[in-house]
Design a protein around this motif. Structure first.
Motif, PDB file in Angstrom:
ATOM      1  N   LEU A 206      43.759  43.135  50.024  1.00  0.00           N
ATOM      2  CA  LEU A 206      45.145  42.779  50.342  1.00  0.00           C
ATOM      3  C   LEU A 206      45.484  43.144  51.779  1.00  0.00           C
ATOM      4  CD1 LEU A 206      46.979  43.871  47.054  1.00  0.00           C
ATOM      5  CD2 LEU A 206      46.663  41.527  47.881  1.00  0.00           C
ATOM      6  N   ILE A 207      45.024  44.302  52.239  1.00  0.00           N
ATOM      7  CA  ILE A 207      45.276  44.703  53.624  1.00  0.00           C
ATOM      8  C   ILE A 207      44.624  43.728  54.589  1.00  0.00           C
ATOM      9  CG2 ILE A 207      44.840  46.493  55.357  1.00  0.00           C
ATOM     10  CD1 ILE A 207      44.999  48.549  53.078  1.00  0.00           C
ATOM     11  N   GLU A 208      43.376  43.309  54.252  1.00  0.00           N
ATOM     12  CA  GLU A 208      42.677  42.347  55.112  1.00  0.00           C
ATOM     13  C   GLU A 208      43.244  40.939  54.982  1.00  0.00           C
ATOM     14  OE1 GLU A 208      38.474  42.287  55.214  1.00  0.00           O
ATOM     15  OE2 GLU A 208      38.440  44.231  56.215  1.00  0.00           O
ATOM     16  N   GLY A 209      43.899  40.667  53.845  1.00  0.00           N
ATOM     17  CA  GLY A 209      44.447  39.331  53.618  1.00  0.00           C
ATOM     18  C   GLY A 209      43.396  38.297  53.287  1.00  0.00           C
ATOM     19  N   ARG A 210      42.290  38.748  52.668  1.00  0.00           N
ATOM     20  CA  ARG A 210      41.206  37.805  52.347  1.00  0.00           C
ATOM     21  C   ARG A 210      40.546  38.183  51.030  1.00  0.00           C
ATOM     22  NH1 ARG A 210      35.920  37.469  56.044  1.00  0.00           N
ATOM     23  NH2 ARG A 210      35.432  39.318  54.797  1.00  0.00           N
ATOM     24  N   VAL A 211      40.523  37.222  50.118  1.00  0.00           N
ATOM     25  CA  VAL A 211      39.799  37.371  48.859  1.00  0.00           C
ATOM     26  C   VAL A 211      38.940  36.129  48.700  1.00  0.00           C
ATOM     27  CG1 VAL A 211      39.969  37.608  46.368  1.00  0.00           C
ATOM     28  CG2 VAL A 211      41.657  38.719  47.825  1.00  0.00           C
ATOM     29  N   ASP A 212      37.624  36.298  48.623  1.00  0.00           N
ATOM     30  CA  ASP A 212      36.733  35.147  48.519  1.00  0.00           C
ATOM     31  C   ASP A 212      35.659  35.417  47.479  1.00  0.00           C
ATOM     32  OD1 ASP A 212      35.166  37.029  49.785  1.00  0.00           O
ATOM     33  OD2 ASP A 212      35.174  36.027  51.736  1.00  0.00           O
ATOM     34  N   ALA A 213      34.690  34.509  47.413  1.00  0.00           N
ATOM     35  CA  ALA A 213      33.631  34.634  46.413  1.00  0.00           C
ATOM     36  C   ALA A 213      32.826  35.918  46.620  1.00  0.00           C
ATOM     37  CB  ALA A 213      32.709  33.415  46.479  1.00  0.00           C
ATOM     38  N   ALA A 214      32.600  36.297  47.883  1.00  0.00           N
ATOM     39  CA  ALA A 214      31.841  37.522  48.149  1.00  0.00           C
ATOM     40  C   ALA A 214      32.584  38.742  47.606  1.00  0.00           C
ATOM     41  CB  ALA A 214      31.606  37.668  49.651  1.00  0.00           C
ATOM     42  N   TRP A 215      33.904  38.751  47.762  1.00  0.00           N
ATOM     43  CA  TRP A 215      34.703  39.861  47.209  1.00  0.00           C
ATOM     44  C   TRP A 215      34.538  39.930  45.696  1.00  0.00           C
ATOM     45  CZ3 TRP A 215      38.520  40.319  43.578  1.00  0.00           C
ATOM     46  CH2 TRP A 215      39.194  41.536  43.541  1.00  0.00           C
ATOM     47  N   GLY A 216      34.561  38.783  45.023  1.00  0.00           N
ATOM     48  CA  GLY A 216      34.367  38.759  43.577  1.00  0.00           C
ATOM     49  C   GLY A 216      33.008  39.311  43.177  1.00  0.00           C
ATOM     50  N   ARG A 217      31.985  39.006  43.971  1.00  0.00           N
ATOM     51  CA  ARG A 217      30.637  39.526  43.681  1.00  0.00           C
ATOM     52  C   ARG A 217      30.590  41.027  43.909  1.00  0.00           C
ATOM     53  NH1 ARG A 217      25.401  37.761  43.199  1.00  0.00           N
ATOM     54  NH2 ARG A 217      26.058  35.603  43.383  1.00  0.00           N
ATOM     55  N   TRP A 218      31.265  41.534  44.941  1.00  0.00           N
ATOM     56  CA  TRP A 218      31.220  42.968  45.233  1.00  0.00           C
ATOM     57  C   TRP A 218      31.964  43.792  44.172  1.00  0.00           C
ATOM     58  CZ3 TRP A 218      32.731  41.264  50.729  1.00  0.00           C
ATOM     59  CH2 TRP A 218      31.578  41.000  51.476  1.00  0.00           C
ATOM     60  N   VAL A 219      33.083  43.264  43.702  1.00  0.00           N
ATOM     61  CA  VAL A 219      33.916  44.067  42.804  1.00  0.00           C
ATOM     62  C   VAL A 219      33.365  44.093  41.379  1.00  0.00           C
ATOM     63  CG1 VAL A 219      35.555  42.339  41.907  1.00  0.00           C
ATOM     64  CG2 VAL A 219      36.359  44.650  42.437  1.00  0.00           C
ATOM     65  N   ARG A 220      32.577  43.096  41.011  1.00  0.00           N
ATOM     66  CA  ARG A 220      32.098  43.013  39.624  1.00  0.00           C
ATOM     67  C   ARG A 220      31.225  44.194  39.202  1.00  0.00           C
ATOM     68  NH1 ARG A 220      29.116  37.707  38.415  1.00  0.00           N
ATOM     69  NH2 ARG A 220      28.611  38.829  36.504  1.00  0.00           N
ATOM     70  N   PRO A 221      30.217  44.619  39.987  1.00  0.00           N
ATOM     71  CA  PRO A 221      29.386  45.740  39.515  1.00  0.00           C
ATOM     72  C   PRO A 221      30.186  47.020  39.284  1.00  0.00           C
ATOM     73  CG  PRO A 221      28.341  44.616  41.363  1.00  0.00           C
ATOM     74  CD  PRO A 221      29.713  44.073  41.259  1.00  0.00           C
ATOM     75  N   TRP A 222      31.165  47.301  40.141  1.00  0.00           N
ATOM     76  CA  TRP A 222      31.972  48.505  39.965  1.00  0.00           C
ATOM     77  C   TRP A 222      32.791  48.423  38.678  1.00  0.00           C
ATOM     78  CZ3 TRP A 222      30.482  52.258  42.979  1.00  0.00           C
ATOM     79  CH2 TRP A 222      29.933  51.954  44.229  1.00  0.00           C
ATOM     80  N   THR A 223      33.387  47.259  38.457  1.00  0.00           N
ATOM     81  CA  THR A 223      34.184  47.087  37.238  1.00  0.00           C
ATOM     82  C   THR A 223      33.299  47.144  36.010  1.00  0.00           C
ATOM     83  OG1 THR A 223      35.677  45.642  38.512  1.00  0.00           O
ATOM     84  CG2 THR A 223      35.872  45.598  36.109  1.00  0.00           C
ATOM     85  N   LEU A 224      32.134  46.526  36.098  1.00  0.00           N
ATOM     86  CA  LEU A 224      31.217  46.519  34.963  1.00  0.00           C
ATOM     87  C   LEU A 224      30.742  47.936  34.635  1.00  0.00           C
ATOM     88  CD1 LEU A 224      29.681  44.846  32.903  1.00  0.00           C
ATOM     89  CD2 LEU A 224      27.901  44.456  34.619  1.00  0.00           C
ATOM     90  N   ALA A 225      30.422  48.724  35.669  1.00  0.00           N
ATOM     91  CA  ALA A 225      29.998  50.107  35.431  1.00  0.00           C
ATOM     92  C   ALA A 225      31.111  50.899  34.751  1.00  0.00           C
ATOM     93  CB  ALA A 225      29.598  50.765  36.747  1.00  0.00           C
TER      94      ALA A 225
END
Length: 667
Positions: A206-225
């Motif tokens: 949100l601070i960067e103002g950018r959410v893209d496919a790479a962000w979705g890939r990065w956040v998934r392992p943390w959420t899954l763990a």
């Protein structure tokens, strides 16, 4: 005598070092919160680079503090107030160690230790992240640590000393002196606090103002763990409640149980929503909101457990002042994140479009069902507090409300899950997707119908649960076979499927097994309570029970009334069961230890009660069908998450992102 004084001196030194390390960790966290955030804003490489060593130092110092506290419990250093209140020299070593977190102050130190662990892990393995995003993620994560360091040091210091050390301690709550409860809190906290990483990624984006496919890939392992740890923690707590409380149940819709269940539901929704962001760059705003809410409900859970406003059999503290502090922390992070979300909503424009009949739509429905079911649990948990504060009415919201309000959403989720899993992306036909599942659906209906025909005078919950379980498990099998295509070497292609596909299959099938187990246990349990006489058999269902004797036994730190009960069926002995009633003299508290004969089809559960004036003892017996399916299903879900975490595509994606990373020049 000199040796004893020397040991006491060493123990005191270790404790003081731990206290000093905790203060240093607090100061390092403040630096990590501020410097990299400014560096990311100004594009100063050197300032951003502070985040990585600071995160490592913060974790090392917190681990040192936690280790010092654990040492005090292990050596029974009763000069430490926390050890005196929660330990005893006669306590077994396992419970001396688990006593470190079996109290409010120690558990909060474990809480912040895990916050710093996740921050350090992101620093060590986040090389594939863009430098500015990485710096902001670590700064936000450290801000969370700062808040809880302050909470510990100013309201819940675990290193407070007594002027005159007592000879012995007051012992740990006997209910917590159990292997299940020894490991239950650490896994829960790994899940609770693990969601802080998803929150940090969301706020940083949100601070960067950018959410893209790479962000979705990065956040998934943390959420899954985090979701995997929460699954294990909830299952351990449920298992403990089943065999330790002696009430014959595995889930009581207790506020503390709900406190862990609500983030689990939202984390499951976040996992599925992040997939859409990664695959289709859609649902960006919703995914960010879920990441904020998932951690927000973890904070709500922390508030419930520690404020004393809602009573529970296993709450940690009853201090409203501490609850207010946690409420302020929750208001700051949740309020700030939601304000930022409102300001940045326009920057999260969805790129991918999809039809009403598509996998994306199925995932949207999945998310809505999980989110609404979480809201139902939240309302039921908080309504007694709201009614008392605003309407001056004392209410109790129990299992009847939750069962009636929550169950329909889970039934709907179980119905759509196999269909949604086989739908293509973007556009699909539900009828075409359902066609390969037609025989599976009919077979699942037959399983449910058979269960209904075999039962007598009971409702639909058991048959419906078995239908859903069969439908979901067989749906997973059909989906895997579809992935292999047609022609020769289908088994070879099946073995070569990505681990994420196998993980998804195990998790979905595990949910089906758990649903079937819960339904069978709820619908078909037999309960019998009576005064049993020595050597006088009695019948419960298909089983025969005989109370052989009742004797007094001394344990390491308790006194036990132990019964010997023979379990038989059709004249054939199955097991000797030994239920107990324990009394802990130091804590002046009794506990019930049920004796259980485990089986895949059913559990036989025996509880011994008090001696009666006319002779004999009160004995309660439960016959509980399909109970172990609940734990088997939970293990399958956790295993599915672990399999997905090991998928090679996560590592390949991270490496690709690292190669594409743009170098930010120093200024």
């Amino acid at each position: 005598m000199a040796q004893s004084r020397f040991s006491a001196y060493i123990s005191a030194m270790i404790t003081e070092v731990g206290h000093f390390a905790l203060i240093l960790a607090f100061l390092v966290a403040i630096v990590q919160m501020i410097v990299p955030l400014i560096g990311a804003h100004k594009r100063w490489t050197g300032w951003m680079a502070v985040a990585e060593p600071a995160a490592g130092a913060q974790f090392a110092l917190t681990a040192l503090a936690f280790g010092a506290l654990m040492w005090a419990f292990v050596v029974s250093d009763f000069s430490l107030r926390l050890v005196w209140l929660n330990s005893h020299s006669a306590k077994p070593m396992l419970y001396k160690i688990s006593g470190t977190w079996g109290n409010h102050e120690g558990s909060m130190l474990l809480w912040v230790l895990i916050v710093t662990l996740f921050g350090a892990t992101a620093a060590w393995f986040g090389g594939g992240l863009p430098p500015t995003l990485r710096a902001r993620v670590l700064s936000v994560q450290s801000a969370i640590a700062v808040a809880f360091f302050a909470f510990i040091l100013f309201t819940s210091n675990p290193f407070l000393r007594l002027d005159t050390p007592p000879f012995d301690g007051q012992d740990l709550n006997p209910l917590l002196q159990d292997p299940g409860l020894a490991f239950h809190p650490p896994f829960l906290y790994l899940g609770y606090v693990g969601l802080s990483m998803a929150f940090s990624f969301a706020v940083a984006a949100l601070i960067e103002g950018r959410v893209d496919a790479a962000w979705g890939r990065w956040v998934r392992p943390w959420t899954l763990a985090a979701w995997v740890f929460l699954t294990i923690g909830i299952a351990l707590g449920s298992w403990w409640a089943y065999y330790e409380l002696g009430w014959g149940g595995f889930w009581f819709w207790d506020p503390v149980e709900n406190a862990s269940f609500m983030p689990w539901l939202l984390a499951a929704a976040l996992l599925h929503s992040a997939i859409v962001v990664e695959k289709r760059e859609s649902l960006k705003s919703w995914t960010i909101l879920l990441a904020i809410l998932a951690f927000g409900f973890s904070l709500i859970g922390t508030f419930i457990v520690r404020s004393g406003l809602l009573t529970s059999v296993h709450a940690f503290a009853n201090d409203p002042e501490r609850g207010v502090f946690i409420l302020m922390i929750m208001g700051f992070f949740m309020g700030g994140a939601l304000v930022l979300f409102t300001l940045r909503a326009g920057a999260m424009e969805a790129k991918g479009v999809f039809g009403l009949q598509s996998r994306e739509s199925a995932l949207v429905v999945n998310n809505l069902l999980l989110a609404v079911s979480c809201f139902v649990v939240f309302v039921g948990t908080m309504w007694p507090l709201v009614a008392e504060m605003f309407f001056d009415r004392k209410l109790s919201v129990g299992p009847p409300f939750f069962n009636a309000a929550f169950t329909p959403f889970m039934v709907a989720l179980g119905l759509i899950l196999p269909v949604g899993s086989v739908l293509p992306w973007k556009r699909a036909s539900i009828l075409r997707a359902m066609w390969p599942l037609r025989y599976v659906f009919l077979l699942a209906l037959a399983v449910g119908g058979l269960a209904y025909a075999m039962q007598t005078g009971r409702g639909l919950i058991g048959p419906v649960g078995l239908f859903l379980g069969a439908w979901m498990v067989m749906g997973v099998i059909v989906e895997l076979l579809q992935r292999t295509g047609r022609g020769g070497d289908r088994w070879g292609r099946l073995r070569r499927l990505p681990r994420a596909d196998w993980g998804k299959a195990a998790a979905h099938a595990g949910l089906g097994v758990t649903m079937a187990g819960v339904a069978g246990l709820t619908a078909w349990t037999i309960d019998d309570i009576r005064v049993a006489q020595i050597d006088t058999p009695w019948q419960v269902g298909d089983y025969e029970f005989t109370l052989n004797d009742v004797r007094e036994v001394r344990g390491p730190n308790y006194l036990s009334t132990m019964a010997s009960v023979t379990l038989a069926k059709d004249g054939k002995k199955i097991a000797d069961l030994q239920p107990e009633k324990r009394f802990y003299p130091v804590a002046q508290m009794p506990t019930t230890e049920a004796a259980i004969d485990y089986d895949l089809k059913r559990d036989v559960y025996v509880v011994i009660g008090d001696a009666q004036e006319g002779g004999g003892h009160t004995v309660r017996v439960y016959i509980k069908p399909l109970t172990n399916w609940i734990w088997i299903g939970s293990a399958m879900m956790a295993l599915g998450g672990l399999l997905s975490l090991t998928d090679r595509r996560f590592r390949v994606g991270a490496g690709a992102a690292k190669r594409r990373r743009e170098t930010v020049p120093a200024e």
